[in-house]
Design a protein around this motif. Structure first.
Motif, short mmCIF file in Angstrom:
data_model
loop_
_atom_site.label_atom_id
_atom_site.label_comp_id
_atom_site.label_asym_id
_atom_site.label_seq_id
_atom_site.Cartn_x
_atom_site.Cartn_y
_atom_site.Cartn_z
N MET A 1 2.11 11.93 3.47
CA MET A 1 1.45 10.81 2.82
C MET A 1 2.51 9.83 2.30
O MET A 1 3.43 10.22 1.59
CB MET A 1 0.62 11.34 1.63
CG MET A 1 -0.24 10.25 0.99
SD MET A 1 -0.95 10.84 -0.57
CE MET A 1 -2.08 12.08 0.05
N PRO A 2 2.42 8.56 2.72
CA PRO A 2 3.44 7.59 2.30
C PRO A 2 3.26 7.19 0.84
O PRO A 2 2.26 7.53 0.22
CB PRO A 2 3.17 6.40 3.22
CG PRO A 2 1.71 6.50 3.55
CD PRO A 2 1.34 7.94 3.48
N SER A 3 4.22 6.43 0.33
CA SER A 3 4.10 5.95 -1.05
C SER A 3 2.90 5.01 -1.14
O SER A 3 2.53 4.36 -0.16
CB SER A 3 5.39 5.23 -1.45
OG SER A 3 5.17 3.86 -1.60
N PRO A 4 2.27 4.91 -2.31
CA PRO A 4 1.06 4.07 -2.41
C PRO A 4 1.37 2.58 -2.43
O PRO A 4 0.45 1.76 -2.38
CB PRO A 4 0.46 4.50 -3.75
CG PRO A 4 1.58 5.07 -4.53
CD PRO A 4 2.57 5.63 -3.56
N TRP A 5 2.64 2.19 -2.51
CA TRP A 5 2.95 0.77 -2.71
C TRP A 5 2.83 0.01 -1.40
O TRP A 5 3.44 0.40 -0.40
CB TRP A 5 4.34 0.58 -3.33
CG TRP A 5 4.56 1.49 -4.50
CD1 TRP A 5 5.59 2.34 -4.69
CD2 TRP A 5 3.68 1.66 -5.63
NE1 TRP A 5 5.43 3.04 -5.86
CE2 TRP A 5 4.27 2.64 -6.45
CE3 TRP A 5 2.47 1.10 -6.02
CZ2 TRP A 5 3.68 3.06 -7.65
CZ3 TRP A 5 1.89 1.52 -7.20
CH2 TRP A 5 2.49 2.48 -8.00
N PRO A 6 2.06 -1.08 -1.39
CA PRO A 6 1.87 -1.86 -0.16
C PRO A 6 3.20 -2.39 0.36
O PRO A 6 4.09 -2.71 -0.43
CB PRO A 6 0.97 -3.02 -0.60
CG PRO A 6 0.38 -2.62 -1.91
CD PRO A 6 1.33 -1.66 -2.53
N GLN A 7 3.33 -2.47 1.66
CA GLN A 7 4.55 -3.03 2.25
C GLN A 7 4.36 -4.52 2.55
O GLN A 7 5.15 -5.13 3.27
CB GLN A 7 4.91 -2.27 3.53
CG GLN A 7 5.27 -0.81 3.30
CD GLN A 7 6.39 -0.63 2.27
OE1 GLN A 7 7.47 -1.21 2.41
NE2 GLN A 7 6.13 0.15 1.21
N THR A 8 3.31 -5.10 2.02
CA THR A 8 3.02 -6.51 2.24
C THR A 8 3.41 -7.32 1.00
O THR A 8 3.68 -6.75 -0.05
CB THR A 8 1.50 -6.70 2.46
OG1 THR A 8 0.83 -6.06 1.37
CG2 THR A 8 1.07 -6.09 3.77
N ASP A 9 3.40 -8.65 1.14
CA ASP A 9 3.67 -9.50 -0.03
C ASP A 9 2.49 -9.40 -1.00
O ASP A 9 1.36 -9.13 -0.58
CB ASP A 9 3.84 -10.96 0.40
CG ASP A 9 5.17 -11.18 1.07
OD1 ASP A 9 6.08 -10.35 0.86
OD2 ASP A 9 5.29 -12.15 1.83
N PRO A 10 2.74 -9.68 -2.29
CA PRO A 10 1.61 -9.72 -3.24
C PRO A 10 0.60 -10.78 -2.80
O PRO A 10 0.98 -11.79 -2.21
CB PRO A 10 2.27 -10.12 -4.56
CG PRO A 10 3.73 -9.96 -4.38
CD PRO A 10 4.03 -9.98 -2.93
N THR A 11 -0.66 -10.55 -3.12
CA THR A 11 -1.69 -11.53 -2.75
C THR A 11 -1.66 -12.71 -3.73
O THR A 11 -1.04 -12.63 -4.81
CB THR A 11 -3.09 -10.89 -2.84
OG1 THR A 11 -3.31 -10.55 -4.22
CG2 THR A 11 -3.21 -9.65 -1.97
N ALA A 12 -2.36 -13.79 -3.34
CA ALA A 12 -2.42 -14.96 -4.22
C ALA A 12 -3.06 -14.58 -5.56
O ALA A 12 -2.63 -15.03 -6.63
CB ALA A 12 -3.22 -16.07 -3.55
#
Ligand SMILES: Cc1cc2nc3c(=O)[nH]c(=O)nc-3n(C[C@H](O)[C@H](O)[C@H](O)COP(=O)(O)OP(=O)(O)OC[C@H]3O[C@@H](n4cnc5c(N)ncnc54)[C@H](O)[C@@H]3O)c2cc1C
Length: 475
Positions: A1-12
């Motif tokens: 199971m990967p870390s819960p932190w998104p690998q995308t930029d923060p949303t607006a």
């Protein structure tokens, strides 16, 4: 199971949540306004001059007066008391003097029993001081909870529990369901609740209370007065400021991550910025949605970790994860704002508590951490023993600064105590290399720590080599 932190930029929406937040430590903004003490504008003499009005300097001033009410004590502070790390931290008041048992055992195994005992004594003494001096700092003895977000971290919690019990801590291990019943986050796989020597405080109120108590004890205070130089003069020390001079019999330096006034500190300490967001007070429905009725201090378990807690008025402080080192280690108010980190913190906050969508942050700020390679305060003297210092708390100094102040006082007074005899007090950390190598080493180390987090905590060659050399990097 990967870390819960998104690998995308923060949303607006995540960015918008902190867009209007004041760039100001909530804890300082939450204090009643007062007039600062007058700046030094003349030449004065004193028995003991303390440079820096954070926790270390203020505890030292108070205890110097307590030990000898006849001694003249002056505190010289370049901003206002509590302006530095002491007014910007998470308010986790933890008894450890070694940044946790594991770090302590790796470096001071033979002294660990004594260091834990001294840490508990210091914690109890601090509580006693709060009563004695009537300091109300929203002290809540909630305990401190480490949470596992990835399966491999569960084993770390097991080991941590075993170790803490061995040293007399009352701890509770929680599985996924128990942890989520305690605090409702979909990121949690388990938790370890340490109930011994762990409380939450309002650090701004603590600093203000210490300032008031020091003034009431007769300490002379000069704010907005930066010491520019210290040098031996006759049997004492002369300190130079823009508006006046101080002729002191003894000096105690309590300047933390700020540019050191004695050369010998420079090799051992670097200023690392840590950032935090504070939400608006939660509504009763929002408060209900996250559980957390026992209000523990929380921290996740990776190398890059967040710390978060509730304030007395039910805001959430959410900080950590990024540790930002800049070439040369400057400490400057302009560095209090750092959008890249705030974006990430907001994203991770809403990942931790998706049910709080729509909550806004009212404050965002950064603060400099006096990082040293052993992750815990170290001591020294200069100018023929007429000056002593305590620095290097590496992000765990809210309680330890009281101990640091006492030991530095003992060193400058030439007292022989159990603490001053410890290798912990007498030894120095492994020095960091000078710039530009320093920046390179920090960058590679941060990169490797992040990589270890991605590889179930496995430390590669670089980190293992640093571990063997006793050279750590942490905030
Ligand atoms: C964002 C953040 C979060 C943290 N969270 C926690 C936590 O939850 N728990 C914990 O235990 N620790 C935490 N820490 C660490 C803790 O805040 C520090 O270890 C502690 O406050 C250090 O106190 P201090 O008095 O040594 O330093 P400071 O509070 O930094 O005080 C140093 C003072 O010296 C003054 N000064 C500097 N140079 C001069 C000069 N030349 N002349 C006159 N004055 C000068 C500065 O203005 C400053 O007020 C955190 C730190 C930060 C930055």
């Amino acid at each position: 199971m990967p870390s819960p932190w998104p690998q995308t930029d923060p949303t607006a929406a995540q960015r918008a949540a902190y867009a209007d937040a004041a760039v100001l430590p909530f804890w300082l903004d939450d204090l009643p306004a007062i007039d600062p003490a007058a700046a030094l504008d003349t030449a004065i003499e004193t028995d003991l001059c303390i440079v820096g009005g954070g926790f270390t300097g203020l505890w030292a001033a108070l205890h110097a007066k307590h030990r000898d009410p006849g001694r003249d004590v002056a505190v010289v502070e370049s901003h206002t008391c509590g302006y530095g790390a002491s007014g910007r931290n998470g308010g986790f008041l933890l008894s450890s003097l070694t940044h946790g048992l594991e770090n302590g055992l790796a470096r001071f195994a033979d002294e660990m029993e004594a260091l834990e005992r001294l840490g508990f004594d210091n914690y109890a003494g601090l509580r006693g001081d709060l009563d004695r001096y009537g300091i109300d700092c929203d002290f809540e003895e909630t305990g401190d909870m480490s949470v596992a977000l990835e399966p491999h971290e569960l084993a770390w919690l097991d080991e941590g529990a075993e170790l803490m019990r061995r040293y007399g801590h009352e701890v509770e291990l929680l599985d996924r369901e128990q942890m989520r019943a305690e605090v409702r986050s979909p990121t949690y796989l388990g938790g370890l609740w340490d109930r011994t020597g762990a409380a939450m405080v309002h650090p701004g109120k603590l600093a203000r209370g210490l300032r008031d108590a020091a003034l009431a004890a007769g300490v002379r205070l000069y704010e907005h007065t930066a010491v520019e130089d210290t040098r031996s003069a006759g049997a004492g020390v002369e300190l130079t400021t823009a508006g006046g001079t101080v002729a002191a019999r003894r000096v105690l330096l309590a300047t933390s991550a700020y540019p050191p006034l004695v050369r010998s500190i420079r090799r051992y300490v670097l200023a690392v910025y840590d950032y935090a967001l504070m939400t608006e007070p939660l509504s009763p429905a929002q408060r209900e949605s996250i559980g957390w009725s026992r209000r523990q201090g929380l921290g996740d378990s990776g190398n890059q970790f967040h710390y978060y807690r509730l304030s007395a008025d039910d805001r959430i402080l959410f900080g950590g994860y990024d540790a930002v080192y800049r070439f040369g280690g400057p400490v400057d108010a302009q560095l209090d704002d750092h959008d890249a980190t705030f974006g990430k913190l907001a994203q991770h906050f809403f990942t931790t508590f998706p049910q709080l969508e729509g909550v806004r942050f009212t404050h965002r700020w950064g603060g400099a951490i006096d990082t040293c390679s052993r992750f815990s305060v170290f001591f020294g003297t200069a100018l023929g023993g007429r000056l002593a210092y305590a620095t290097g708390y590496t992000g765990l100094g809210v309680a330890a600064s009281r101990f640091g102040a006492e030991v530095a006082l003992d060193l400058v007074d030439g007292n022989d105590t159990e603490a001053t005899r410890l290798r912990y007090v007498r030894s120095r950390p492994v020095p960091f290399p000078p710039e530009p190598l320093r920046s390179g080493v920090v960058r590679v180390t941060q990169n490797r720590l992040a990589a270890a987090d991605r590889r179930e905590g496995r430390r590669g060659l670089w980190l293992r080599a640093l571990d063997r050399a006793g050279l750590g990097f942490d905030s």
